[in-house]
Design a protein around this motif. Sequence first.
Motif, PDB file in Angstrom:
ATOM      1  N   ASP A 128       0.814  -1.215   0.000  1.00  0.00           N
ATOM      2  CA  ASP A 128       0.000   0.000   0.000  1.00  0.00           C
ATOM      3  C   ASP A 128       0.850   1.268   0.000  1.00  0.00           C
ATOM      4  O   ASP A 128       0.452   2.288  -0.556  1.00  0.00           O
ATOM      5  N   GLN A 214      -0.761   9.689   3.614  1.00  0.00           N
ATOM      6  CA  GLN A 214      -2.191   9.398   3.606  1.00  0.00           C
ATOM      7  C   GLN A 214      -2.603   9.137   2.171  1.00  0.00           C
ATOM      8  O   GLN A 214      -2.514  10.031   1.322  1.00  0.00           O
ATOM      9  N   ARG A 220      -5.727   4.960   3.493  1.00  0.00           N
ATOM     10  CA  ARG A 220      -4.827   4.321   4.441  1.00  0.00           C
ATOM     11  C   ARG A 220      -3.683   5.269   4.778  1.00  0.00           C
ATOM     12  O   ARG A 220      -3.404   6.214   4.028  1.00  0.00           O
ATOM     13  N   TYR A 221      -3.004   5.005   5.892  1.00  0.00           N
ATOM     14  CA  TYR A 221      -1.987   5.941   6.355  1.00  0.00           C
ATOM     15  C   TYR A 221      -0.840   5.216   7.043  1.00  0.00           C
ATOM     16  O   TYR A 221      -0.940   4.046   7.415  1.00  0.00           O
ATOM     17  N   TYR A 222       0.270   5.940   7.187  1.00  0.00           N
ATOM     18  CA  TYR A 222       1.331   5.529   8.106  1.00  0.00           C
ATOM     19  C   TYR A 222       1.967   6.778   8.693  1.00  0.00           C
ATOM     20  O   TYR A 222       1.940   7.859   8.095  1.00  0.00           O
ATOM     21  N   GLN A 246       7.993   2.511  12.652  1.00  0.00           N
ATOM     22  CA  GLN A 246       6.590   2.868  12.539  1.00  0.00           C
ATOM     23  C   GLN A 246       5.992   3.267  13.875  1.00  0.00           C
ATOM     24  O   GLN A 246       6.142   2.578  14.872  1.00  0.00           O
ATOM     25  N   GLY A 248       2.512   4.349  13.751  1.00  0.00           N
ATOM     26  CA  GLY A 248       1.131   3.926  13.549  1.00  0.00           C
ATOM     27  C   GLY A 248       0.860   3.741  12.074  1.00  0.00           C
ATOM     28  O   GLY A 248       1.422   4.443  11.239  1.00  0.00           O
ATOM     29  N   SER A 249      -0.025   2.772  11.718  1.00  0.00           N
ATOM     30  CA  SER A 249      -0.335   2.523  10.318  1.00  0.00           C
ATOM     31  C   SER A 249      -1.473   1.510  10.209  1.00  0.00           C
ATOM     32  O   SER A 249      -1.645   0.663  11.084  1.00  0.00           O
ATOM     33  N   ASP A 250      -2.235   1.609   9.115  1.00  0.00           N
ATOM     34  CA  ASP A 250      -3.181   0.553   8.765  1.00  0.00           C
ATOM     35  C   ASP A 250      -2.884   0.040   7.359  1.00  0.00           C
ATOM     36  O   ASP A 250      -3.738  -0.546   6.705  1.00  0.00           O
ATOM     37  N   ASN A 252      -0.628  -2.235   4.454  1.00  0.00           N
ATOM     38  CA  ASN A 252       0.204  -3.406   4.198  1.00  0.00           C
ATOM     39  C   ASN A 252       1.546  -2.883   3.706  1.00  0.00           C
ATOM     40  O   ASN A 252       1.665  -2.392   2.579  1.00  0.00           O
ATOM     41  N   ARG A 256       8.208  -2.568   8.817  1.00  0.00           N
ATOM     42  CA  ARG A 256       7.801  -1.622   9.847  1.00  0.00           C
ATOM     43  C   ARG A 256       8.985  -0.847  10.413  1.00  0.00           C
ATOM     44  O   ARG A 256       8.795   0.133  11.133  1.00  0.00           O
TER      45      ARG A 256
END
Length: 271
Positions: A128, A214, A220-222, A246, A248-250, A252, A256
């Motif tokens: 992503d 974003q 989705r974000y990181y 990392q 925070g993230s949602d 793939n 990390r």
Amino acid sequence: MRYIILCMFLLHATWATAQELYIYTEPASNVPAKSISAKLSANYAEGMRRGSEGVVQRYRPEVYMGLSKNFMLRASGTFANMHTDAFKFESASLYGKYRFLSKDEAHRHFRMAAFADASISKAPFRYDEIALTGDKTGAEAGVIATQLINKLAISGTVSHVQVLDKSRFDEAPMNLPYQAMNYSLSAGYLLFPRKYEDYQQTNFNIYTEILAQQTLDTKRYYIDMAPGVQFIFNSNSKLNLGYRFQLGSDMNRMARSSIQLSFERTFFGVL
């Protein structure tokens, strides 16, 4: 006389911009006019895809050209095994930056620049996260603002990136991220030397950078943090070590956390 002028120039350049030579991002300042910099970066991460357990790696040679005090170009390529089992050539990119605002004073300045980046990558569309440093084919444009006050430099970047992978133009495109906003906030502090006496003194800088993305289509974000240290030798050679992880993230993501090691050498006035 020419030697004295050159020494004064190098000393000024080291004092004025050493702490804004960030490890993961670009400042609004440019490579010195008529100069060339050669840089090699190595990135190491723990592979997360099936079949890539263990450490994966990417190497990125870069050449910076200071065409004038306000405009610079950067050409780069990557070689990696982050997306494939074999280590091989991965991507090529071209980057340009134009500094359109400078407010310079003694031991402080505020600068703004606009930049554009384009990349062609052979890597498969796996993750992503949208990055033009080897992972995706695409284009990016943005604005950078950098404030230097004595030994502290703070810089912020906002950019928009578009992925131009062939899957985007299929009749039934997949649900993949093709566009995103990137944000970064970087701070650098010149720790040593406490007082300049010679331009050959070694500089020691510490950095902390916040890197975020974003996506605009898949939402989705990181958010990552990247502390690092830097040594500058003889005002023309730079050694960087950074650790990115990392917060925070949602997404793939490919990894990390990662470690980046780089070395850069600047050749003043060769153009």
